[in-house]
Scaffold this motif. Structure first.
Motif, PDB file in Angstrom:
ATOM      1  N   UNK A  45       2.989  13.183  -5.300  1.00 14.18           N
ATOM      2  CA  UNK A  45       1.663  13.142  -5.912  1.00 14.18           C
ATOM      3  C   UNK A  45       0.792  14.273  -5.384  1.00 14.18           C
ATOM      4  N   UNK A  46       0.923  14.508  -4.103  1.00 14.92           N
ATOM      5  CA  UNK A  46       0.165  15.596  -3.492  1.00 14.92           C
ATOM      6  C   UNK A  46       0.545  16.942  -4.098  1.00 14.92           C
ATOM      7  N   UNK A  48       0.836  -1.186   0.000  1.00 15.82           N
ATOM      8  CA  UNK A  48       0.000   0.000   0.000  1.00 15.82           C
ATOM      9  C   UNK A  48       0.876   1.243   0.000  1.00 15.82           C
ATOM     10  N   UNK A  49       0.260   2.325  -0.306  1.00 19.05           N
ATOM     11  CA  UNK A  49       1.018   3.566  -0.407  1.00 19.05           C
ATOM     12  C   UNK A  49       1.053   4.243   0.949  1.00 19.05           C
ATOM     13  N   UNK A  50       2.233   4.438   1.432  1.00 21.01           N
ATOM     14  CA  UNK A  50       2.400   5.120   2.698  1.00 21.01           C
ATOM     15  C   UNK A  50       2.354   6.632   2.467  1.00 21.01           C
ATOM     16  N   UNK A  51       1.363   7.280   3.032  1.00 23.15           N
ATOM     17  CA  UNK A  51       1.214   8.727   2.779  1.00 23.15           C
ATOM     18  C   UNK A  51       2.361   9.554   3.349  1.00 23.15           C
ATOM     19  N   UNK A  52       3.191   8.928   4.166  1.00 20.06           N
ATOM     20  CA  UNK A  52       4.308   9.669   4.748  1.00 20.06           C
ATOM     21  C   UNK A  52       5.535   9.678   3.847  1.00 20.06           C
ATOM     22  N   UNK A  68       4.035   9.715  -2.225  1.00 18.92           N
ATOM     23  CA  UNK A  68       2.751  10.308  -1.872  1.00 18.92           C
ATOM     24  C   UNK A  68       2.847  11.824  -1.780  1.00 18.92           C
ATOM     25  N   UNK A  86      12.126  18.226   5.189  1.00 23.57           N
ATOM     26  CA  UNK A  86      12.948  18.800   6.253  1.00 23.57           C
ATOM     27  C   UNK A  86      14.194  19.461   5.700  1.00 23.57           C
TER      28      UNK A  86
END
Lengths: 161, 161, 161
Positions: free
Chosen positions: A14-15, A3-7, A11, A69
């Motif tokens: 893509x955002x 699955x795609x880890x939004x962290x 991701x 960061x």
DNA sequence: GGCGTTCTAGAATATTCGTAG
DNA sequence: GCTACGAATATTCTAGAACGC
């Protein structure tokens, strides 16, 4: 399973390209690559507030604050490479064709930074399902992925014919 | 057989998110996750009275006093992980969509702490019946639960496409 | 051969404890350990500007700006552990005995945070030559160092007799 | 024995630096 | 020049282990 880890980086990328508030990075015309304005990117996403037209009360400062960061553009490029993106040495320079509108100062000074063109076969506009193939290409992960396809970079349309 | 012990962590958590007196922790919009304001949480529930806008005569200090023995936010996080909650660094940062009102100072200084987003498929707003699936994932308990579903984290809406 | 990289954690830590401008971390009396005021540390070094007595024009904001990229105190603790520091649960709490002067507000509110006591046999006040033994204890580095002395923590004066 | 608390470690990604090609 | 990548550390999130109640 995968699955795609939004962290993680894919991701976030893509955002960014789908956010109407981000002006420094977006897709190219074919929808297979990225166009990145280095100067704008450093202003919008790497906290280089100087020489940038946007203030702290900007709307886009909210959504993408602290996404990265680092303050070094080179580190962002390293991430792109780690996830299989390669640079295309296209002819465009200093112009954002097909770019989103806005953020251009009266004198146009806030844009016109160095423009980078990257692409990745698994990062297509209409195929979010391919994102699961974007893996951090560390030594360990490469071993896991087997000695399978060792396709490097540059094959897919390095020059736009 | 598997009744919910009101003294255990899941019951306490359920109490907190449904309490109108608690402002540091509540549900996210989809109702599948939690939003936790670290600074407020330490003030409200971990006894870090300093630097917090609420006084000892606050109403919410009564209901939730002594709910946790720890004063360390990290220990609370350890509990969340032990019960299968996973963190997602969603794009929201410093914005509490669907947040409960109140406790925000005139300058907003008492809130705006680091915001943590956790979720657990068995901790849904409309499904208290699923709470019985929240087990403390100790080594022994994992063995009991068998090598069955090894679903780790991230399944529920890990990416909103 | 084993030179000290000023960009790495041990050098930063050495800089901090010897800086007269840093008030959140310093040595304990025997000179073998560290005393860290969590709240002050987050204010001084992790960019938690709120709830802190110091302003942006503080002198110490200059020297230690951007020393760490993280804003999480837990990440700093992870670094300490990675370099072999262990926590001593000494009796001191909320009082900085032998602390540097200054930064204490009129009401003493800016200090008095949770106090952590760590120590490492290779981080002694009078022995900068031992710093070269501070290695990042990653999996790979542990293998390199061999299955030699597996001394964990707590041996060296866990209680001050 | 179960559960909560604490301290430390594992594992994966992120960031930096250097360098081969 | 400069792109891509190896390697080391830094950061994050989760888990292991020990201990007390």
């Amino acid at each position: 399973p995968s699955l795609i880890n939004p962290n993680n980086f894919p991701a976030k990328l893509w955002l960014l390209v789908n956010s109407p508030c981000v002006h420094s990075i977006h897709r190219d015309a074919p929808g297979e690559g990225l166009l990145i304005d280095q100067r704008l990117f450093k202003c919008e996403l790497l906290g280089a507030g100087r020489g940038c037209a946007m203030g702290p009360n900007s709307d886009r400062a909210v959504e993408t604050a602290g996404l990265f960061k680092t303050k070094n553009f080179a580190s962002f490029i390293r991430q792109l490479n780690l996830y299989g993106f390669c640079k295309s040495v296209s002819g465009l320079e200093g112009s954002m064709e097909g770019a989103k509108p806005g953020l251009m100062g009266a004198d146009g000074s806030s844009s016109a930074g160095p423009l980078h063109h990257f692409h990745n076969p698994h990062f297509r506009r209409d195929r979010p399902d391919l994102l699961i193939h974007l893996k951090c290409l560390t030594r360990a992960n490469k071993v896991k992925l087997g000695a399978s396809l060792e396709v490097k970079c540059l094959p897919p349309n390095s020059f736009q014919l």
